[in-house]
Design a protein around this motif. Structure first.
Motif, PDB file in Angstrom:
ATOM      1  N   HIS A  51      -0.626   7.183   3.807  1.00 31.80           N
ATOM      2  CA  HIS A  51       0.779   7.007   4.160  1.00 31.80           C
ATOM      3  C   HIS A  51       1.239   8.293   4.851  1.00 31.80           C
ATOM      4  CE1 HIS A  51       5.203   6.599   3.286  1.00 31.80           C
ATOM      5  NE2 HIS A  51       4.905   5.472   3.907  1.00 31.80           N
ATOM      6  N   ALA A  56      -3.178   8.461  -0.253  1.00 27.07           N
ATOM      7  CA  ALA A  56      -2.344   8.172  -1.416  1.00 27.07           C
ATOM      8  C   ALA A  56      -3.120   7.474  -2.526  1.00 27.07           C
ATOM      9  CB  ALA A  56      -1.151   7.308  -1.009  1.00 27.07           C
ATOM     10  N   THR A  80      -4.247   6.003  -7.777  1.00 27.49           N
ATOM     11  CA  THR A  80      -3.234   6.524  -6.857  1.00 27.49           C
ATOM     12  C   THR A  80      -2.941   7.954  -7.267  1.00 27.49           C
ATOM     13  OG1 THR A  80      -2.266   4.348  -6.501  1.00 27.49           O
ATOM     14  CG2 THR A  80      -0.858   6.235  -6.027  1.00 27.49           C
ATOM     15  N   LYS A  84       2.186  10.219  -6.194  1.00 24.56           N
ATOM     16  CA  LYS A  84       2.572   9.136  -5.293  1.00 24.56           C
ATOM     17  C   LYS A  84       2.608   7.776  -5.990  1.00 24.56           C
ATOM     18  CE  LYS A  84       0.701  11.439  -1.195  1.00 24.56           C
ATOM     19  NZ  LYS A  84       0.298  12.722  -1.712  1.00 24.56           N
ATOM     20  N   ARG A  85       2.592   7.765  -7.304  1.00 23.65           N
ATOM     21  CA  ARG A  85       2.556   6.507  -8.046  1.00 23.65           C
ATOM     22  C   ARG A  85       3.901   5.785  -8.024  1.00 23.65           C
ATOM     23  NH1 ARG A  85      -1.337   8.867 -12.683  1.00 23.65           N
ATOM     24  NH2 ARG A  85      -3.171   8.857 -11.345  1.00 23.65           N
ATOM     25  N   SER A  86       3.839   4.487  -8.304  1.00 26.31           N
ATOM     26  CA  SER A  86       5.022   3.612  -8.381  1.00 26.31           C
ATOM     27  C   SER A  86       5.721   3.456  -7.037  1.00 26.31           C
ATOM     28  CB  SER A  86       6.005   4.118  -9.446  1.00 26.31           C
ATOM     29  OG  SER A  86       5.377   4.094 -10.709  1.00 26.31           O
ATOM     30  N   LYS A  87       4.958   3.535  -5.952  1.00 28.36           N
ATOM     31  CA  LYS A  87       5.514   3.333  -4.610  1.00 28.36           C
ATOM     32  C   LYS A  87       4.856   2.143  -3.909  1.00 28.36           C
ATOM     33  CE  LYS A  87       6.871   8.104  -4.199  1.00 28.36           C
ATOM     34  NZ  LYS A  87       6.745   9.377  -3.550  1.00 28.36           N
ATOM     35  N   GLY A  88       4.018   1.403  -4.655  1.00 32.56           N
ATOM     36  CA  GLY A  88       3.394   0.215  -4.091  1.00 32.56           C
ATOM     37  C   GLY A  88       2.078   0.451  -3.374  1.00 32.56           C
ATOM     38  N   TYR A  89       1.568   1.678  -3.376  1.00 29.06           N
ATOM     39  CA  TYR A  89       0.332   1.977  -2.655  1.00 29.06           C
ATOM     40  C   TYR A  89      -0.878   1.283  -3.280  1.00 29.06           C
ATOM     41  CZ  TYR A  89       3.167   5.771  -0.682  1.00 29.06           C
ATOM     42  OH  TYR A  89       4.152   6.501  -0.074  1.00 29.06           O
TER      43      TYR A  89
END
Length: 143
Positions: A51, A56, A80, A84-89
């Motif tokens: 990203h 990520a 992940t 950068k967690r909890s961002k949909g990656y």
């Protein structure tokens, strides 16, 4: 966002800090040796989601065939970056592997997750529609 298969040692090294968050027992040398052998012997594949040019999420998997599961993908590693967690990656990368599986003639994607990884279990069940179907048992043969 960009999905990319990591095919060179340089790319694997770049992924190591993220993988180490999931596999803290590994050092970089052992990690590279294991990735190289898994690719050569087990057709292991490793992909990353980037990203804005930053890695990520990383996933490692093996296409397999067993009598129980038929043709399926076994996810060995999915992590992940903790920042950068909890961002949909993770969801996007795992969905990409679902598409890869379909395009390559695989019927199922399966994985195991450590008992202590409660947040990961919620992710797999609630966000990705995975179902618990069995237990994985493990024994160290040197004990």
């Amino acid at each position: 966002m960009e999905m990319k298969e990591l095919t060179s040692e340089k790319e694997w090294i770049h992924a190591f800090p993220i993988i180490k968050q999931l596999r803290p027992h590994l050092n970089e040398k052992t990690y590279i040796e294991m990735i190289s052998e898994a690719i050569a012997k087990e057709n292991y594949k490793i992909f990353a989601l980037y990203h804005h040019g930053e890695m990520a999420t990383v996933i490692g998997f093996m296409p397999m065939i067993t009598l129980n599961n038929g043709r399926f993908i076994w996810v060995c590693d999915l992590v992940t970056d903790s920042n950068k967690r909890s961002k949909g990656y993770g969801k996007k990368l795992l969905a990409h592997i679902h598409e890869w599986a379909k395009e390559n003639g695989y019927e199922t994607v399966a994985l195991s997750s450590g008992l202590q990884r409660v947040d990961a279990h919620r992710f797999y069940e609630d966000k990705m529609a995975y179902h618990k179907v069995n237990y994985v048992f493990k024994r160290n043969i040197n004990d």
